[in-house]
Design a protein around this motif. Structure first.
Motif, PDB file in Angstrom:
ATOM      1  N   ALA A 250       2.300  -4.341  -9.088  1.00 14.46           N
ATOM      2  CA  ALA A 250       2.010  -3.204  -9.964  1.00 14.46           C
ATOM      3  C   ALA A 250       2.612  -3.454 -11.336  1.00 14.46           C
ATOM      4  CB  ALA A 250       2.572  -1.906  -9.374  1.00 14.46           C
TER       5      ALA A 250
ATOM      6  N   SER B 278       0.828  -1.210   0.000  1.00 11.69           N
ATOM      7  CA  SER B 278       0.000   0.000   0.000  1.00 11.69           C
ATOM      8  C   SER B 278       0.859   1.257   0.000  1.00 11.69           C
ATOM      9  CB  SER B 278      -0.937   0.000   1.209  1.00 11.69           C
ATOM     10  OG  SER B 278      -0.202  -0.046   2.424  1.00 11.69           O
TER      11      SER B 278
ATOM     12  N   LEU C 224      -2.168  -0.624 -10.465  1.00 14.64           N
ATOM     13  CA  LEU C 224      -1.948  -1.079  -9.092  1.00 14.64           C
ATOM     14  C   LEU C 224      -2.798  -2.312  -8.802  1.00 14.64           C
ATOM     15  CD1 LEU C 224      -1.922   2.322  -7.181  1.00 14.64           C
ATOM     16  CD2 LEU C 224      -0.019   1.091  -8.246  1.00 14.64           C
TER      17      LEU C 224
ATOM     18  N   HIS D  13       2.350   1.652  -3.467  1.00 13.65           N
ATOM     19  CA  HIS D  13       1.342   2.197  -4.377  1.00 13.65           C
ATOM     20  C   HIS D  13       1.266   3.715  -4.240  1.00 13.65           C
ATOM     21  CE1 HIS D  13      -1.118  -1.795  -4.803  1.00 13.65           C
ATOM     22  NE2 HIS D  13       0.064  -1.857  -5.366  1.00 13.65           N
TER      23      HIS D  13
END
Length: 227
Positions: free
Chosen positions: A71, A16, A42, A19
């Motif tokens: 990703a 996370s 993502l 991202h």
């Protein structure tokens, strides 16, 4: 030069947070580099209810046992400074020079940050004993069947791998992109029928030996292609 990179986050980093960093870096780069073209994809969880036949599953014998990616990065040229900083976040970066062939685009996918819908990416390892001409002919011929069977897909793109830019990357020759306007369109319309599911698996078996894990993702389009 158009490239696609598949990225895996280091075990000591959170996906996370990666991202968030990647989105912020792409945003800043496209503001300062007017010629940059970049789409960040993502990872998303596999949608509940999504089903593949055994011959197409990730853990089947014809698939490379590779850890999943978090990703993908599609870009024209190179975003300045991104490569050096990327090593702080990822332990795998598999990059390919590609060309694209748009098979279908019904206009339902709205590009943005994020774009609408959910995207499915799968690298394809072709049979090694097939000549390049036969591979291209087979996947080109497969396109009409894919459009007929994957009725929920709003966009279907064949990415042809022209060059491997990472020495440790899986030996894929193409990347299939299916983009669905909604999660339900993916779950309910990936196959139009059991007959279609069998037809797709059978046809792929003629020229596809397997491939790395699939990536389900949401797109963030910072500068789009117009051709």
């Amino acid at each position: 030069m158009l490239t696609i990179s598949f990225l895996r986050v280091r075990p000591d980093r959170k996906a996370s947070e990666f991202h968030d960093w990647l989105l912020a870096r792409a945003d800043a780069a496209c503001e300062s580099q007017s010629a940059a073209y970049c789409v960040v994809s993502l990872s998303e969880p596999v949608p509940p209810g999504f089903f593949l036949p055994p011959a197409m599953r990730l853990d089947a014998s014809n698939s490379v046992p590779w850890p999943p990616y978090e990703a993908a990065l599609l870009q024209a040229g190179a975003i300045e400074g991104l490569s050096a900083e990327m090593s702080e976040w990822v332990d795998l970066r598999h990059t390919y020079r590609v060309t694209r062939r748009v098979i279908k685009d019904d206009g339902r996918i709205a590009d943005g940050r994020p774009s609408t819908g959910i995207k499915y990416l799968r690298g394809l390892i072709f049979h090694q004993d097939m000549p390049e001409s036969a591979i291209r002919r087979s996947w080109t011929h497969h396109a009409s069947l894919a459009v007929e069977v994957h009725v929920g897909a709003s966009r279907y793109v064949q990415w042809w791998v022209e060059e491997h830019l990472s020495p440790d990357a899986p030996n894929i020759g193409g990347i299939a992109e299916l983009h669905f306007a909604t999660e339900s369109a993916l779950v309910e319309g990936f196959f139009e029928s059991p007959r279609g599911m069998k037809a797709i698996a059978h046809d792929l078996g003629h020229f596809v030996a397997g491939g790395p894990p699939r990536l389900f993702a949401r797109d963030y389009v910072f500068r789009r292609m117009t051709d």
